[in-house]
Design a protein around this motif. Structure first.
Motif, PDB file in Angstrom:
ATOM      1  N   SER A 282      34.446 -13.967  28.784  1.00  0.00           N
ATOM      2  CA  SER A 282      35.905 -13.961  28.874  1.00  0.00           C
ATOM      3  C   SER A 282      36.433 -15.299  29.371  1.00  0.00           C
ATOM      4  N   ALA A 283      35.770 -15.860  30.392  1.00  0.00           N
ATOM      5  CA  ALA A 283      36.221 -17.133  30.954  1.00  0.00           C
ATOM      6  C   ALA A 283      36.047 -18.281  29.969  1.00  0.00           C
ATOM      7  N   GLU A 284      34.966 -18.255  29.201  1.00  0.00           N
ATOM      8  CA  GLU A 284      34.659 -19.366  28.298  1.00  0.00           C
ATOM      9  C   GLU A 284      35.374 -19.269  26.954  1.00  0.00           C
ATOM     10  N   THR A 285      35.525 -18.061  26.446  1.00  0.00           N
ATOM     11  CA  THR A 285      36.019 -17.906  25.070  1.00  0.00           C
ATOM     12  C   THR A 285      37.275 -17.055  24.957  1.00  0.00           C
ATOM     13  N   GLY A 286      37.613 -16.312  26.023  1.00  0.00           N
ATOM     14  CA  GLY A 286      38.731 -15.378  25.931  1.00  0.00           C
ATOM     15  C   GLY A 286      38.398 -14.142  25.130  1.00  0.00           C
ATOM     16  N   SER A 287      37.139 -13.979  24.801  1.00  0.00           N
ATOM     17  CA  SER A 287      36.706 -12.839  24.009  1.00  0.00           C
ATOM     18  C   SER A 287      35.777 -11.968  24.843  1.00  0.00           C
ATOM     19  N   THR A 288      35.025 -11.096  24.193  1.00  0.00           N
ATOM     20  CA  THR A 288      34.082 -10.214  24.863  1.00  0.00           C
ATOM     21  C   THR A 288      32.729 -10.306  24.171  1.00  0.00           C
ATOM     22  N   PRO A 289      31.641 -10.001  24.880  1.00  0.00           N
ATOM     23  CA  PRO A 289      30.328  -9.976  24.217  1.00  0.00           C
ATOM     24  C   PRO A 289      30.292  -9.028  23.026  1.00  0.00           C
ATOM     25  N   MET A 290      30.966  -7.884  23.154  1.00  0.00           N
ATOM     26  CA  MET A 290      30.961  -6.917  22.062  1.00  0.00           C
ATOM     27  C   MET A 290      31.656  -7.487  20.827  1.00  0.00           C
ATOM     28  N   ALA A 291      32.750  -8.245  21.049  1.00  0.00           N
ATOM     29  CA  ALA A 291      33.452  -8.852  19.916  1.00  0.00           C
ATOM     30  C   ALA A 291      32.585  -9.912  19.248  1.00  0.00           C
ATOM     31  N   LEU A 292      31.847 -10.706  20.043  1.00  0.00           N
ATOM     32  CA  LEU A 292      30.957 -11.712  19.467  1.00  0.00           C
ATOM     33  C   LEU A 292      29.810 -11.053  18.700  1.00  0.00           C
ATOM     34  N   LEU A 293      29.308  -9.949  19.225  1.00  0.00           N
ATOM     35  CA  LEU A 293      28.264  -9.217  18.499  1.00  0.00           C
ATOM     36  C   LEU A 293      28.825  -8.658  17.195  1.00  0.00           C
ATOM     37  N   ARG A 294      30.057  -8.186  17.233  1.00  0.00           N
ATOM     38  CA  ARG A 294      30.688  -7.666  16.015  1.00  0.00           C
ATOM     39  C   ARG A 294      30.794  -8.766  14.957  1.00  0.00           C
ATOM     40  N   THR A 295      31.180  -9.983  15.385  1.00  0.00           N
ATOM     41  CA  THR A 295      31.255 -11.105  14.454  1.00  0.00           C
ATOM     42  C   THR A 295      29.880 -11.415  13.875  1.00  0.00           C
ATOM     43  N   SER A 296      28.852 -11.381  14.709  1.00  0.00           N
ATOM     44  CA  SER A 296      27.488 -11.618  14.251  1.00  0.00           C
ATOM     45  C   SER A 296      27.067 -10.571  13.223  1.00  0.00           C
ATOM     46  N   ARG A 297      27.458  -9.315  13.454  1.00  0.00           N
ATOM     47  CA  ARG A 297      27.115  -8.247  12.517  1.00  0.00           C
ATOM     48  C   ARG A 297      27.861  -8.419  11.189  1.00  0.00           C
ATOM     49  N   LEU A 298      29.116  -8.897  11.245  1.00  0.00           N
ATOM     50  CA  LEU A 298      29.859  -9.161  10.012  1.00  0.00           C
ATOM     51  C   LEU A 298      29.200 -10.283   9.212  1.00  0.00           C
ATOM     52  N   LEU A 299      28.752 -11.326   9.895  1.00  0.00           N
ATOM     53  CA  LEU A 299      28.065 -12.424   9.219  1.00  0.00           C
ATOM     54  C   LEU A 299      26.756 -11.938   8.595  1.00  0.00           C
ATOM     55  N   ARG A 300      26.054 -11.068   9.313  1.00  0.00           N
ATOM     56  CA  ARG A 300      24.817 -10.490   8.774  1.00  0.00           C
ATOM     57  C   ARG A 300      25.113  -9.687   7.518  1.00  0.00           C
ATOM     58  N   ALA A 301      26.200  -8.901   7.552  1.00  0.00           N
ATOM     59  CA  ALA A 301      26.582  -8.111   6.384  1.00  0.00           C
ATOM     60  C   ALA A 301      26.943  -9.016   5.211  1.00  0.00           C
ATOM     61  N   ARG A 302      27.637 -10.120   5.496  1.00  0.00           N
ATOM     62  CA  ARG A 302      28.023 -11.035   4.412  1.00  0.00           C
ATOM     63  C   ARG A 302      26.791 -11.654   3.745  1.00  0.00           C
ATOM     64  N   ARG A 303      25.821 -12.052   4.559  1.00  0.00           N
ATOM     65  CA  ARG A 303      24.601 -12.618   3.998  1.00  0.00           C
ATOM     66  C   ARG A 303      23.894 -11.603   3.102  1.00  0.00           C
ATOM     67  N   MET A 304      23.830 -10.356   3.571  1.00  0.00           N
ATOM     68  CA  MET A 304      23.153  -9.320   2.787  1.00  0.00           C
ATOM     69  C   MET A 304      23.898  -9.043   1.483  1.00  0.00           C
ATOM     70  N   LEU A 305      25.232  -9.022   1.544  1.00  0.00           N
ATOM     71  CA  LEU A 305      26.025  -8.786   0.335  1.00  0.00           C
ATOM     72  C   LEU A 305      25.856  -9.924  -0.663  1.00  0.00           C
ATOM     73  N   GLN A 306      25.752 -11.145  -0.158  1.00  0.00           N
ATOM     74  CA  GLN A 306      25.603 -12.304  -1.034  1.00  0.00           C
ATOM     75  C   GLN A 306      24.216 -12.374  -1.672  1.00  0.00           C
ATOM     76  N   GLU A 307      23.216 -11.877  -0.962  1.00  0.00           N
ATOM     77  CA  GLU A 307      21.838 -12.061  -1.415  1.00  0.00           C
ATOM     78  C   GLU A 307      21.312 -10.931  -2.282  1.00  0.00           C
ATOM     79  N   CYS A 308      21.938  -9.760  -2.215  1.00  0.00           N
ATOM     80  CA  CYS A 308      21.396  -8.623  -2.971  1.00  0.00           C
ATOM     81  C   CYS A 308      22.100  -8.494  -4.318  1.00  0.00           C
ATOM     82  N   GLU A 309      21.464  -7.777  -5.226  1.00  0.00           N
ATOM     83  CA  GLU A 309      22.062  -7.461  -6.514  1.00  0.00           C
ATOM     84  C   GLU A 309      22.918  -6.207  -6.367  1.00  0.00           C
ATOM     85  N   PRO A 310      24.035  -6.125  -7.112  1.00  0.00           N
ATOM     86  CA  PRO A 310      24.925  -4.958  -6.967  1.00  0.00           C
ATOM     87  C   PRO A 310      24.238  -3.624  -7.174  1.00  0.00           C
TER      88      PRO A 310
END
Length: 348
Positions: A282-310
């Motif tokens: 909170s002091a460094e970013t104004g965010s929360t660890p849970m929000a940063l983890l959520r962003t990491s999970r979204l990035l993981r999902a994007r990579r998987m969507l980009q790499e797999c076949e429909p």
């Protein structure tokens, strides 16, 4: 921008995809609730001794969501809960809980939390359906240990009321609604990782929303006003040490981005209580660890969507693999982060 105030749902909206158990027999109603929760005495206050029980339930191993309506004026006299905690939220109407010298009158703004260490008594007026959150004692004590970084010398004890309109009350409601929607989904059952994330959020926000013997002893109770750990009462480290902690946390997130990690596990790996990590982020970013983890999970999902076949995987499968239990919320968060729907990424 301030988030809109969350309101409790209508009774017909709670677990509406789950089966409903009903009975007008008082003895059967008592037995049903005893099997679900604990031994108690149910006394209909209507001269005719009638009840009109409505019950819907959904649970995981550690937490649960219930709709309970007796459909009549009743007195409920349980023994001490002993091995689980409840939050009882009247969706409408009024109820009263007496425990020792304390009397709490609850409504759609003020919830009650029955004691686990003493007998108590409640009166629910007719027309008072309640949304009930359940958490097992072991799960809550483990969440408290990780959150506050303290071993429990004595059993965990929580306050007996909760202002649902307070910032931390709203944070608990938000987590509870997400859990509810996952358990009530018409889709296939949520993946284990998604449920673990939802359980962790509910337990942490429950502990931050209600005074308890751990937060009070550590000077970390803020009256339910904070939804993060700012001002948590822990020793304030130098800004350099805080920055190093946040840097180590983000490095761990990146290193384990392809794994089913939890914020509490990362805090333990860093050797700090979760509250300390929350305050640093909170002091460094104004965010929360849970929000940063959520962003990491979204990035993981994007990579998987980009790499797999429909035809290999669906958006739903990838969302659940990345810890998103509700497809609609995932799509909204994904679009906000990347400017396109996950289905568009999958097709590209």
């Amino acid at each position: 921008m301030l988030s809109p105030t969350l309101r409790l749902p209508r009774p017909d909206q709670v677990l509406d995809r789950r089966s409903t158990l009903s009975t007008v027999d008082a003895d059967e109603a008592q037995k049903t609730i005893e099997d679900l929760f604990c031994a108690h005495r149910l006394t209909p206050l209507d001269p005719g001794g009638r009840v009109d029980l409505t019950l819907r339930s959904a649970t995981t191993a550690s937490v649960g969501v219930h709709l309970l309506d007796y459909g009549a004026d009743v007195r409920i006299s349980p023994r001490a809960l002993e091995n689980f905690f409840l939050v009882q939220m009247p969706l409408q109407g009024r109820a009263t809980m007496d425990c020792g010298n304390e009397t709490i009158k609850s409504d759609a703004r003020l919830a009650t939390l029955p004691p686990i260490d003493r007998d108590f008594s409640m009166v629910w007026e007719a027309g008072t359906p309640q949304l009930i959150l359940y958490a097992s004692l072991p799960a809550m004590e483990e969440a408290a240990r990780r959150l506050f970084g303290a071993e429990l010398a004595a059993g965990l004890r929580l306050g007996h009321s909760l202002d649902l309109k307070s910032p931390s009350g709203q944070a608990l409601l938000r987590a509870a609604f997400e859990l509810h929607d996952a358990l009530n989904s018409a889709d296939s059952a949520a993946a284990p990782y998604a449920l673990k994330l939802l359980e962790e959020a509910v337990l942490q926000r429950w502990l931050l929303a209600v005074p308890n013997n751990v937060s009070l002893a550590l000077g970390q109770w803020d009256g339910g006003q904070a939804t993060t750990a700012a001002g948590s009462g822990t020793n304030t480290a130098s800004s350099a040490a805080t920055a190093r902690l946040v840097k180590r946390f983000t490095e761990l997130l990146e290193r384990h981005s392809a794994e089913d990690v939890m914020v509490s596990e990362l805090a333990e790996a860093l050797g700090v209580p979760l509250r300390t990590l929350q305050a640093a982020v909170s002091a460094e970013t104004g965010s929360t660890p849970m929000a940063l983890l959520r962003t990491s999970r979204l990035l993981r999902a994007r990579r998987m969507l980009q790499e797999c076949e429909p035809n290999e995987q669906s958006v739903t499968m990838i969302a659940q693999d990345c810890g998103f239990a509700h497809l609609g919320r995932f799509a909204q968060a994904y679009y906000a982060a990347f400017g396109e729907l996950p289905s568009a990424t999958l097709r590209s």
